[in-house]
Design a protein around this motif. Structure first.
Motif, short mmCIF file in Angstrom:
data_model
loop_
_atom_site.label_atom_id
_atom_site.label_comp_id
_atom_site.label_asym_id
_atom_site.label_seq_id
_atom_site.Cartn_x
_atom_site.Cartn_y
_atom_site.Cartn_z
N VAL A 124 25.19 56.03 46.26
CA VAL A 124 26.50 55.41 45.21
C VAL A 124 26.43 53.98 45.07
CG1 VAL A 124 29.15 55.44 45.47
CG2 VAL A 124 27.94 57.32 46.26
N ASP A 125 26.20 53.20 46.28
CA ASP A 125 26.13 51.81 46.11
C ASP A 125 25.66 51.05 47.19
OD1 ASP A 125 27.11 49.21 45.08
OD2 ASP A 125 29.30 49.49 45.10
N GLY A 151 24.62 50.56 52.61
CA GLY A 151 24.97 51.16 51.29
C GLY A 151 25.73 52.59 51.71
N ILE A 152 26.10 53.06 50.34
CA ILE A 152 27.03 54.22 50.44
C ILE A 152 26.44 55.53 49.67
CG2 ILE A 152 29.21 55.16 49.54
CD1 ILE A 152 29.55 52.92 51.68
N VAL A 153 26.47 56.59 50.26
CA VAL A 153 26.00 57.87 49.63
C VAL A 153 27.00 59.00 49.47
CG1 VAL A 153 23.36 57.63 50.64
CG2 VAL A 153 25.16 58.70 51.99
N SER A 168 25.73 55.44 54.43
CA SER A 168 24.40 55.99 54.88
C SER A 168 23.93 56.17 56.12
CB SER A 168 23.23 55.30 54.02
OG SER A 168 23.02 53.93 54.48
N SER A 169 24.19 55.31 56.91
CA SER A 169 23.96 55.54 58.42
C SER A 169 24.61 56.44 59.03
CB SER A 169 24.19 53.89 59.02
OG SER A 169 25.78 53.66 58.78
N VAL A 170 25.63 56.77 58.51
CA VAL A 170 26.60 57.92 59.14
C VAL A 170 25.76 59.27 58.97
CG1 VAL A 170 28.56 59.25 59.03
CG2 VAL A 170 28.82 56.93 58.83
N PHE A 171 24.96 59.40 58.04
CA PHE A 171 24.27 60.70 57.69
C PHE A 171 22.84 60.68 58.19
CE2 PHE A 171 27.71 60.18 54.75
CZ PHE A 171 28.62 61.24 55.14
#
Length: 104
Positions: free
Chosen positions: A12-13, A19-21, A39-42
């Motif tokens: 996403v960004d 970063g964002i997914v 992103s690090s959450v997943f």
């Protein structure tokens, strides 16, 4: 803690770091649910980057809140994705999913 199987479907960004997914999964009623988070959450099984080839299998930590159906085969349970603060865009974090979507 159990984890819910999902798919990272797009980057996403780049901001905020790392970063964002967007991640999606299908609930027990067959509805596709979406969450957008860091992103690090997943990224427990794979590094997620803007250059990654999506979709990528990922997971999100969850808490099982109870059985909905105790039928033979693939039962349905209620889970919350609150351990990592993951929600849908409308703020929802509790879902009915098939037990087979969980990694114990």
């Amino acid at each position: 803690m159990p984890e819910l199987r999902c798919e990272a479907v797009r980057w996403v960004d780049d901001e905020p770091f790392p970063g964002i997914v967007e991640v999606q999964f299908v609930d027990a009623a067959g509805r596709r649910r979406s969450s957008i988070d860091k992103s690090s959450v997943f990224a427990r099984f794979a590094e997620l980057t803007p250059e990654s080839v999506y979709p990528i299998e990922v997971t999100v930590a969850c808490e099982v809140q109870g059985d909905i159906e105790a039928t033979s085969g693939d039962g349905v349970v209620t889970v919350s994705t609150c351990p990592d603060g993951v929600t849908t865009p409308d703020g929802r974090d509790t879902f009915a999913v098939h037990r087979s979507r969980l990694i114990p």
